[in-house]
Motif scaffolding. Sequence first.
Motif, PDB file in Angstrom:
ATOM      1  N   ASP A 155       5.207   8.518 -39.900  1.00  0.00           N
ATOM      2  CA  ASP A 155       4.293   7.845 -38.852  1.00  0.00           C
ATOM      3  C   ASP A 155       4.345   6.226 -39.199  1.00  0.00           C
ATOM      4  OD1 ASP A 155       2.919  10.364 -38.772  1.00  0.00           O
ATOM      5  OD2 ASP A 155       1.648  10.212 -40.482  1.00  0.00           O
ATOM      6  N   GLU A 156       4.652   5.865 -40.156  1.00  0.00           N
ATOM      7  CA  GLU A 156       4.815   4.200 -40.424  1.00  0.00           C
ATOM      8  C   GLU A 156       6.166   3.815 -39.627  1.00  0.00           C
ATOM      9  OE1 GLU A 156       2.763   1.973 -41.836  1.00  0.00           O
ATOM     10  OE2 GLU A 156       1.408   3.784 -42.368  1.00  0.00           O
ATOM     11  N   PHE A 157       7.036   4.667 -39.621  1.00  0.00           N
ATOM     12  CA  PHE A 157       8.256   4.304 -38.944  1.00  0.00           C
ATOM     13  C   PHE A 157       7.805   4.303 -37.309  1.00  0.00           C
ATOM     14  CE2 PHE A 157      12.092   5.075 -36.497  1.00  0.00           C
ATOM     15  CZ  PHE A 157      13.214   4.276 -37.180  1.00  0.00           C
ATOM     16  N   GLU A 158       7.312   5.429 -36.844  1.00  0.00           N
ATOM     17  CA  GLU A 158       7.145   5.509 -35.467  1.00  0.00           C
ATOM     18  C   GLU A 158       6.020   4.443 -35.003  1.00  0.00           C
ATOM     19  OE1 GLU A 158       5.563   9.539 -35.283  1.00  0.00           O
ATOM     20  OE2 GLU A 158       7.431  10.310 -34.635  1.00  0.00           O
ATOM     21  N   LEU A 159       5.121   4.058 -35.843  1.00  0.00           N
ATOM     22  CA  LEU A 159       4.140   3.108 -35.678  1.00  0.00           C
ATOM     23  C   LEU A 159       4.668   1.737 -35.551  1.00  0.00           C
ATOM     24  CD1 LEU A 159       1.120   1.987 -35.064  1.00  0.00           C
ATOM     25  CD2 LEU A 159       1.078   1.847 -37.762  1.00  0.00           C
TER      26      LEU A 159
END
Length: 118
Positions: A14-18
């Motif tokens: 999630d953090e990567f995609e954000l």
Amino acid sequence: MTGPHLPLLHTRLDEFELTVATTAAYLRGLWPELEGVVFEVAQGPAEAIHGDHIDRWKVIHDERRIVFFRLPIVRFLRLQEGEEREEKLLIESCVFRAIAEFLDKDPWELAPGRYRHL
């Protein structure tokens, strides 16, 4: 476990995609040529592995698409626990470099004036 009184769980994915999405949105605001370009995140397919290097992204001009390979980007960081800021900076750097490749520009040209010394 989560509930109405607990914060939502955020995974590393999630953090990567954000980080990819917010960095791409920032650059899209500066470069109209990025309108309609699709940004994707993939784990890291076998075709990204070459004899002397592993691709961290793939620019597909004719489809107006850029694919970021998450595992090659984060696995080679060798970060210690608590170095999330450095991870975010590396991801942003990859987004800048991939978009620069798409636009046929130098990454430093993408946000002129952003890195001025005060």
